[in-house]
Design an enzyme around this catalytic site. Structure first.
Site, short mmCIF file in Angstrom:
data_model
loop_
_atom_site.label_atom_id
_atom_site.label_comp_id
_atom_site.label_asym_id
_atom_site.label_seq_id
_atom_site.Cartn_x
_atom_site.Cartn_y
_atom_site.Cartn_z
N HIS A 169 61.93 71.22 4.30
CA HIS A 169 61.65 69.88 4.81
C HIS A 169 60.33 69.87 5.59
O HIS A 169 59.41 69.09 5.28
CB HIS A 169 62.81 69.41 5.71
CG HIS A 169 62.64 68.05 6.28
ND1 HIS A 169 63.24 66.94 5.73
CD2 HIS A 169 61.91 67.59 7.32
CE1 HIS A 169 62.89 65.87 6.43
NE2 HIS A 169 62.09 66.23 7.41
N GLU A 170 60.24 70.75 6.56
CA GLU A 170 59.02 70.78 7.39
C GLU A 170 57.82 71.21 6.53
O GLU A 170 56.71 70.71 6.73
CB GLU A 170 59.20 71.71 8.59
CG GLU A 170 60.34 71.32 9.55
CD GLU A 170 60.29 69.88 10.04
OE1 GLU A 170 59.19 69.31 10.16
OE2 GLU A 170 61.38 69.30 10.29
N GLU A 195 57.94 61.11 5.51
CA GLU A 195 59.31 61.59 5.27
C GLU A 195 59.57 61.74 3.77
O GLU A 195 60.36 62.59 3.36
CB GLU A 195 60.30 60.61 5.92
CG GLU A 195 61.70 61.14 6.10
CD GLU A 195 61.83 62.34 7.05
OE1 GLU A 195 60.87 62.69 7.76
OE2 GLU A 195 62.92 62.94 7.05
#
Ligand code: ZN
Length: 504
Positions: A263-264, A293
């Site tokens: 995700h990061e 996002e």
């Protein structure tokens, strides 16, 4: 007045911002505990200086001059967009009397402090007066900012410019009407994957190696970043050539570090991919919170929870963690894709996640427009969780008190998380069309193919376009939740062994 003077001044502001980001990163990763109180003074000073420069008489002069129609039309597209973003920031900050804004900041820091204790004690009544004060400020600020149709638009604009409350309502009504029955069908007719392979003990050093390796596979540039461990994973763009990520390792939960690293990493690829020509400029960042996002969600879910990725990566995982030697790839793939209505947003799966956002949006919008009161929030919350997710909320800590956003005065932020999922699905559908062998590339471990596509279509532009325009430029169509819906219907019907419902 030359545009170069404007850019020089923006570079000065960005230097303070960059220093503040570095100090904040240090505070959350490496700082010895005794330094905490003095270091927050340093961080505060740097942040405040950047803030004051953005609203200084000097900036006022730039804003006035470069918005004169005769001057503005001479600017290049990039220059005009940078002026537009700085102008917007200037006008928004200056709209609120400084003294009032400071009182609001104090209310938020008190709010965050009390919220922590209220959450620990699961005592909403304790937090209520503080939240009432914060909401009162938000309602007042909305009037200062101004809005066209809905008061909530003024708040949404900070995170998702060009998207309106009305846009969101249309999306949510449609999405909810398909998602809620689909989740019910999965639960009632489907076969729930066995997740036992994800429990056990997973050596921390091996998890650290795995995170490094996953980021390398994603083509994250370690010459322009690094990974560290923090309590809560995050990504920070310190400046050009320095985009850092963090993750968190749990000995008994391998999925947590794995997916938060991806995700990061997705956020970081975005920032690493913004055109070098934009360094120090206002557009040297993501198009919006939601588009940002979307990039993290693409890597976490559309790649990280895909069959193709695990065809490539599973043998590598098995080498690092011997307990997977006896688990078939298909069983692992199903286990990481379990769908489970749950109480806590940040632990929610890909399918149920958006429902957590919808209920927050509906409550925020009602609060800001005076159709709901702070005192009613716990009751409203619990009723919506029951209606959308079909579960009972045992206490406020697992309900209305779970997120820090309201205590921090961040109203209008939550919808970006949902929009991120929707943009991600629509972008990915386009990537599949434009890279016909995308699945094969991913299954061969060549993730650079997708990264290059993202860079050329999305990343390089930074904040040159508003999200609404960017989506049309990239996919040829306005944002449409059906891409997300068909993605999850197809994938999860197969995993759960059900007949997919007709698309609306
Ligand atoms: Zn994120």
């Amino acid at each position: 007045m030359e545009i170069k003077e404007f850019y020089d001044y923006c570079r000065e502001i960005a230097s303070y911002g960059s220093a503040a980001a570095l100090v904040e990163w240090d505070m959350r990763t490496k700082m010895p505990p005794k330094a905490a109180s003095d270091r927050s003074i340093v961080a505060g000073k740097l942040g405040r200086t950047a803030f004051e420069m953005s609203t200084s008489p000097r900036m006022a002069a730039f804003v006035e001059y470069f918005n004169r129609p005769a001057v503005n039309k001479q600017l290049s597209d990039v220059d005009r967009r940078n002026v537009e973003l700085e102008t917007k920031r200037y006008r928004k900050i200056s709209a609120i009397p400084a003294e009032k804004y400071e009182k609001f900041m104090v209310a938020c820091s008190k709010g965050e402090y009390v919220w922590q204790e209220a959450k620990a004690k699961s005592d909403f009544a304790m937090f209520r007066p503080y939240l009432e004060e914060i909401v009162a400020y938000q309602k007042e600020f909305v009037e200062y900012y101004g809005y066209e149709q809905n008061r909530y638009d003024a708040l949404l604009d900070d995170y998702e410019p060009s998207i309106t409350t009305q846009d969101l309502k249309v999306i949510i009504d449609g999405l909810k009407s398909e998602l809620v029955p689909f989740i019910r069908q999965l639960r009632e007719q489907g076969t729930r994957p066995d997740t036992s392979c994800l429990t056990g003990t997973f050596d921390k050093a091996a998890q650290e190696q795995m995170s490094l390796d996953v980021l390398k596979t994603m083509t994250y540039d370690f010459e322009g970043g690094r990974i560290d461990e923090t309590a809560h994973p995050f990504t920070t763009g310190i400046g050009f050539g320095d985009v850092r990520v963090t993750t968190h390792y749990y000995e008994h939960n391998i999925a947590s570090a794995l997916f938060s690293t991806m995700h990061e990493g997705g956020h970081a690829l975005y920032e690493q991919g913004v055109s070098e020509a934009y360094r120090w400029m206002s557009i040297h960042r993501g198009a919006s919170m939601g588009v940002h996002e979307s990039q993290s969600r693409t890597w976490e879910n559309l790649v990280g929870r895909s069959e193709a990725f695990w065809k490539y990566y599973y043998p590598r995982l098995q080498n690092r963690f011997p307990q997977f030697q006896n688990v078939a790839l298909d069983d692992f793939y199903k286990a990481i894709n379990v769908v489970e209505p749950s109480l806590i947003r940040i632990e929610a799966d890909e399918v149920t996640y958006n429902l957590h956002i919808m209920l927050r949006f509906e409550m925020e919008e009602a609060l800001i427009n005076g159709r709901a009161q702070v005192a009613e929030l716990p009751e409203l919350w619990n009723a919506k969780v029951k209606e959308y997710l079909g579960i009972d909320v045992p206490d406020d800590a697992h309900g209305v008190l779970q997120d820090v956003h309201w205590a921090s005065g961040l109203f209008g932020y939550f919808p970006s998380y949902m929009l991120g999922n929707l943009y991600a699905a629509q972008f990915f559908a386009t990537a599949r069309q434009e890279i016909p062998d995308l699945e094969e590339q991913i299954a061969a471990g060549n993730l650079g193919a997708l990264r290059e596509w993202q860079r050329s279509r999305i990343h390089q532009y930074g904040a040159l376009y508003d999200p609404k325009d960017l989506v049309v430029r990239v996919t040829g169509k306005p944002l449409d939740y059906h891409y997300f819906m068909s993605e999850v219907k197809e994938k999860y019907s197969r995993i759960y062994g059900i007949v997919p419902p007709e698309s609306k």
